[in-house]
Design a protein around this motif. Structure first.
Motif, PDB file in Angstrom:
ATOM      1  N   TRP A 175       0.788  -1.223   0.000  1.00  0.00           N
ATOM      2  CA  TRP A 175       0.000   0.000   0.000  1.00  0.00           C
ATOM      3  C   TRP A 175       0.830   1.287   0.000  1.00  0.00           C
ATOM      4  O   TRP A 175       0.306   2.353  -0.361  1.00  0.00           O
ATOM      5  N   ILE A 176       2.103   1.214   0.388  1.00  0.00           N
ATOM      6  CA  ILE A 176       2.897   2.435   0.509  1.00  0.00           C
ATOM      7  C   ILE A 176       4.020   2.508  -0.523  1.00  0.00           C
ATOM      8  O   ILE A 176       4.366   3.572  -1.007  1.00  0.00           O
ATOM      9  N   SER A 177       4.584   1.350  -0.877  1.00  0.00           N
ATOM     10  CA  SER A 177       5.750   1.349  -1.766  1.00  0.00           C
ATOM     11  C   SER A 177       5.416   1.912  -3.138  1.00  0.00           C
ATOM     12  O   SER A 177       4.329   1.709  -3.669  1.00  0.00           O
ATOM     13  N   MET A 178       6.391   2.607  -3.720  1.00  0.00           N
ATOM     14  CA  MET A 178       6.252   3.140  -5.070  1.00  0.00           C
ATOM     15  C   MET A 178       6.955   2.262  -6.102  1.00  0.00           C
ATOM     16  O   MET A 178       7.065   2.649  -7.266  1.00  0.00           O
ATOM     17  N   ASP A 179       7.433   1.091  -5.686  1.00  0.00           N
ATOM     18  CA  ASP A 179       8.118   0.189  -6.614  1.00  0.00           C
ATOM     19  C   ASP A 179       7.067  -0.632  -7.357  1.00  0.00           C
ATOM     20  O   ASP A 179       6.490  -1.581  -6.813  1.00  0.00           O
ATOM     21  N   LYS A 180       6.834  -0.262  -8.617  1.00  0.00           N
ATOM     22  CA  LYS A 180       5.762  -0.895  -9.399  1.00  0.00           C
ATOM     23  C   LYS A 180       6.021  -2.367  -9.680  1.00  0.00           C
ATOM     24  O   LYS A 180       5.090  -3.127  -9.937  1.00  0.00           O
ATOM     25  N   ASP A 181       7.294  -2.792  -9.654  1.00  0.00           N
ATOM     26  CA  ASP A 181       7.625  -4.181 -10.000  1.00  0.00           C
ATOM     27  C   ASP A 181       7.396  -5.151  -8.847  1.00  0.00           C
ATOM     28  O   ASP A 181       7.318  -6.359  -9.073  1.00  0.00           O
ATOM     29  N   THR A 182       7.292  -4.642  -7.607  1.00  0.00           N
ATOM     30  CA  THR A 182       7.206  -5.557  -6.456  1.00  0.00           C
ATOM     31  C   THR A 182       5.995  -5.342  -5.558  1.00  0.00           C
ATOM     32  O   THR A 182       5.663  -6.227  -4.774  1.00  0.00           O
ATOM     33  N   ARG A 183       5.336  -4.201  -5.661  1.00  0.00           N
ATOM     34  CA  ARG A 183       4.295  -3.918  -4.668  1.00  0.00           C
ATOM     35  C   ARG A 183       3.109  -4.879  -4.752  1.00  0.00           C
ATOM     36  O   ARG A 183       2.401  -5.075  -3.763  1.00  0.00           O
ATOM     37  N   ASN A 184       2.888  -5.477  -5.922  1.00  0.00           N
ATOM     38  CA  ASN A 184       1.798  -6.457  -6.026  1.00  0.00           C
ATOM     39  C   ASN A 184       2.206  -7.831  -5.521  1.00  0.00           C
ATOM     40  O   ASN A 184       1.401  -8.759  -5.534  1.00  0.00           O
ATOM     41  N   ASN A 185       3.455  -7.970  -5.087  1.00  0.00           N
ATOM     42  CA  ASN A 185       3.937  -9.240  -4.534  1.00  0.00           C
ATOM     43  C   ASN A 185       4.520  -9.015  -3.140  1.00  0.00           C
ATOM     44  O   ASN A 185       5.511  -9.637  -2.763  1.00  0.00           O
ATOM     45  N   HIS A 186       3.899  -8.095  -2.378  1.00  0.00           N
ATOM     46  CA  HIS A 186       4.325  -7.772  -1.007  1.00  0.00           C
ATOM     47  C   HIS A 186       5.781  -7.332  -0.946  1.00  0.00           C
ATOM     48  O   HIS A 186       6.469  -7.558   0.055  1.00  0.00           O
ATOM     49  N   GLY A 187       6.272  -6.711  -2.027  1.00  0.00           N
ATOM     50  CA  GLY A 187       7.633  -6.182  -2.020  1.00  0.00           C
ATOM     51  C   GLY A 187       8.714  -7.193  -2.320  1.00  0.00           C
ATOM     52  O   GLY A 187       9.902  -6.853  -2.307  1.00  0.00           O
ATOM     53  N   LEU A 188       8.337  -8.433  -2.616  1.00  0.00           N
ATOM     54  CA  LEU A 188       9.337  -9.487  -2.822  1.00  0.00           C
ATOM     55  C   LEU A 188      10.000  -9.327  -4.192  1.00  0.00           C
ATOM     56  O   LEU A 188       9.337  -9.318  -5.223  1.00  0.00           O
ATOM     57  N   LEU A 189      11.328  -9.212  -4.186  1.00  0.00           N
ATOM     58  CA  LEU A 189      12.082  -9.083  -5.426  1.00  0.00           C
ATOM     59  C   LEU A 189      12.090 -10.406  -6.178  1.00  0.00           C
ATOM     60  O   LEU A 189      12.227 -11.468  -5.568  1.00  0.00           O
ATOM     61  N   ALA A 190      11.969 -10.336  -7.496  1.00  0.00           N
ATOM     62  CA  ALA A 190      11.946 -11.541  -8.330  1.00  0.00           C
ATOM     63  C   ALA A 190      13.214 -11.600  -9.169  1.00  0.00           C
ATOM     64  O   ALA A 190      13.649 -10.595  -9.732  1.00  0.00           O
ATOM     65  N   ASN A 191      13.806 -12.789  -9.243  1.00  0.00           N
ATOM     66  CA  ASN A 191      15.005 -13.009 -10.043  1.00  0.00           C
ATOM     67  C   ASN A 191      14.589 -13.405 -11.460  1.00  0.00           C
ATOM     68  O   ASN A 191      14.070 -14.501 -11.668  1.00  0.00           O
ATOM     69  N   PRO A 192      14.808 -12.541 -12.459  1.00  0.00           N
ATOM     70  CA  PRO A 192      14.359 -12.848 -13.825  1.00  0.00           C
ATOM     71  C   PRO A 192      15.127 -13.995 -14.470  1.00  0.00           C
ATOM     72  O   PRO A 192      14.653 -14.585 -15.439  1.00  0.00           O
ATOM     73  N   GLN A 193      16.301 -14.315 -13.955  1.00  0.00           N
ATOM     74  CA  GLN A 193      17.096 -15.379 -14.561  1.00  0.00           C
ATOM     75  C   GLN A 193      16.643 -16.760 -14.117  1.00  0.00           C
ATOM     76  O   GLN A 193      16.682 -17.713 -14.887  1.00  0.00           O
ATOM     77  N   SER A 194      16.216 -16.874 -12.861  1.00  0.00           N
ATOM     78  CA  SER A 194      15.805 -18.187 -12.346  1.00  0.00           C
ATOM     79  C   SER A 194      14.302 -18.318 -12.193  1.00  0.00           C
ATOM     80  O   SER A 194      13.797 -19.395 -11.869  1.00  0.00           O
TER      81      SER A 194
END
Length: 457
Positions: free
Chosen positions: A325-344
C-alpha cells in the motif's frame, strides 16, 4: 536446391578442390577452408570469430583454428534445417541486438575509428557483419528450441538423476537470499520540473531553426547512456518494446525535420525526432533529461521510510502490507515487495545476482543483515534510472551448500532439462552429419573435432 544455390555450391567446390583463393567482401584475399552442404566457411569468417572472442574474453578448449570452424560448421547445419523448416527471426530483435553489440564494442575498443582499424572494415561493413552474425545466431537458437521441443520431467526423473550423481559431481549452491523492498520517490519541485522542460524546449527550438543537429545535442546532453553515444538514436523498434507514453509520441511523428513537444515517461522528460518508419517499426532519436532531486527532499523521504520501518518493528502493520500500500516500486508492490530473479524465475538471488540484477546498494545493505531484520533507509537507483529511497527486509537466507532435492529441486530440474536438451541436439548433429556433404581443406583437417563424423572414411 534452387539455381543460385547450385551455382554457389559449384563455386565453393571449385575453389576448395583447386586450392586457390577468392576475394572476400572487403577485397582482401581470402580462402575457403570448409564446405558444408552448399555453404562455404572462409578463413576470414574464422578470423572474425577469433577477434570477437578476444574482446568477449572467451577461451577455447583447444586450438581456435579447429574449434571455431567446427562451431561454424555446426551452425551451418542448423541454418540449413531452419531454411527447410521456414524458421525466421524478427528484424526488430536483430536490430536491437546489433545496436547493443555496436555500443559494447565501441566502448571496449575505444572509438568507432579504432573499431574500424581493429576489424579492418568500415563501420558499415562491421554493422553488416554483426547483422548477419546476430540473425544467424538467433535463427540457430530458434531451430534448436524446435528440435529440443518441450521437455517434460517428473519429480521422480529429477530425483533419480540426483541420486545417481557421484558425490563430487553434486553442484555447490552459493548463498542465496530472498529480499523484500519498499521504496519512496523524493518529491521533485515544480520549479525543477519547469527548468527541465524549458531546457528541452530550447533544444527543440535550436533544432527546428536549423542552428544545430538533434544528434549533436543528444551526444552532449542526453541522460540516456544507451543512446546518447549514438546521437540519441534508438534503432528500429516495435511499439511493444517501448513504454506506452514514449511509443505514443514517436509512432505519431511524421516529419523528420521537426522535433516533438516535451513529454514525460517513468524515466524522465524527453523530446524526440523521427528518423524513419518501416511498417510497424520506427527509428528515432531522443534526448532524456531527469529533474534533479534536492537533498532536503531526499532527507524527507528517508525520514518517512525510517518512521515506516519503526512502525513495522512495533508491529503496527506488517512489511507485506506496507509494501503493498505504501511502496512506489511498481515491480514488487503487487507481490508484497518481494524481489523476483528474472534469470531463475524465483525469488532467490545469489549475492552477485542481487548486485547485478537489482542494485549494488541493495546487495551491500543485505549482506550484513539477519533474517527478519529491516534495514535503515538508504538511497539507490531504480530500474528506471531514478534516485529513490528504500528500506529492505531480509526474508530468508539459504547458506551455501551442496544441492539437495528438497532445497534445490528447481535448480536440479534445470540441470536435467539442460542435459536432455544437449543430448537431443548432439544426436541431431551426428545424424545430420551423415547426410550432409562436408569437405575440409587438407591443412585444416589435423584437429580433434568434437564431432568426428566430419571426415568420412
Amino acid at each position: 536446391m534452387n539455381k543460385f544455390r547450385v551455382i554457389r555450391w559449384c563455386v565453393c567446390m571449385l575453389l576448395l578442390l583447386a586450392g586457390i583463393s577468392a576475394y572476400a567482401q572487403d577485397n582482401v584475399i581470402d580462402e575457403v577452408v570448409w564446405v558444408v552442404g552448399d555453404e562455404a566457411i572462409l578463413k576470414s569468417d574464422v578470423e572474425n570469430e577469433r577477434l570477437n572472442a578476444q574482446y568477449e574474453n572467451r577461451h577455447f578448449d583447444g586450438d581456435p583454428y579447429c574449434v571455431i570452424p567446427e562451431e561454424l560448421a555446426v551452425q551451418k547445419l542448423f541454418l540449413h534445417q531452419a531454411e527447410l523448416d521456414s524458421v525466421v527471426v524478427s528484424d526488430q530483435d536483430v536490430i536491437q541486438e546489433v545496436e547493443r553489440r555496436i555500443s559494447w564494442l565501441t566502448e571496449q575498443i575505444g572509438s568507432r575509428e579504432k573499431m574500424e582499424e581493429y576489424y579492418n572494415k568500415t563501420y558499415t561493413q562491421i554493422r553488416e557483419m554483426l547483422r548477419e552474425n546476430v540473425r544467424d545466431g538467433k535463427t540457430v537458437q530458434e531451430m534448436q528450441m524446435k528440435i529440443v521441443g518441450d521437455i517434460k520431467l517428473t519429480p521422480a526423473e529429477v530425483r533419480n538423476y540426483f541420486n545417481k550423481l557421484p558425490q563430487d559431481s553434486i553442484p555447490f549452491v552459493p548463498t542465496q537470499v530472498e529480499v523484500q523492498i519498499i521504496t519512496q520517490e523524493p518529491k521533485i519541485s515544480e520549479q525543477e520540473i519547469e527548468r527541465v522542460k524549458a531546457q528541452l524546449r530550447e533544444y527543440a527550438d535550436r533544432v527546428n531553426k536549423g542552428e544545430t543537429s538533434f544528434s549533436t545535442l543528444a551526444r552532449f546532453y542526453s541522460e540516456d547512456p544507451g543512446t546518447a553515444r549514438r546521437g540519441g538514436e534508438g534503432g528500429f523498434t516495435g511499439r511493444g518494446a517501448l513504454v506506452p507514453e514514449f511509443a505514443n509520441v514517436v509512432f505519431n511523428l511524421t516529419d523528420t525535420k521537426k522535433v516533438s513537444k516535451v513529454f514525460e515517461t517513468e524515466f524522465g522528460f524527453h523530446i524526440a525526432q523521427l528518423i524513419e518508419k518501416r511498417g510497424d517499426r520506427v527509428n528515432y532519436r531522443h534526448i532524456l533529461l531527469r529533474p534533479k532531486v534536492d537533498q532536503k527532499d531526499i532527507d524527507a523521504a528517508l525520514a518517512r521510510l525510517d518512521s515506516i520501518a519503526d512502525d513495522i518493528r512495533k508491529e503496527k502493520f506488517s512489511f507485506d502490507d506496507a509494501a503493498t500500500w505504501i511502496s512506489m516500486d511498481k515491480d514488487t508492490r503487487n507481490n508484497h515487495g518481494l524481489l523476483a530473479n528474472p534469470q531463475s524465475n524465483t525469488s532467490r538471488f545469489e549475492m552477485q545476482e542481487l548486485a547485478g540484477l537489482v542494485s549494488q546498494d541493495v546487495a551491500k545493505v543485505v549482506e550484513g543483515m539477519q533474517i527478519g531484520e529491516i534495514s535503515k533507509p538508504f538511497t539507490m537507483i531504480n530500474s528506471s534510472g531514478k534516485q529513490v529511497c528504500a528500506i529492505v527486509k531480509l526474508k530468508n537466507r539459504i547458506d551455501g551448500h551442496k544441492a539437495t532435492i528438497t532445497e534445490d529441486y528447481q535448480r536440479l530440474k534445470a540441470m536435467v532439462t539442460s542435459k536432455r536438451s544437449e543430448e537431443k541436439l548432439q544426436k541431431w548433429i551426428v545424424d545430420k552429419q551423415k547426410n550432409t556433404y562436408v569437405r575440409i581443406s587438407p591443412k585444416w583437417r589435423n584437429c580433434e573435432f568434437k564431432y568426428p563424423g566430419w571426415i568420412k572414411r
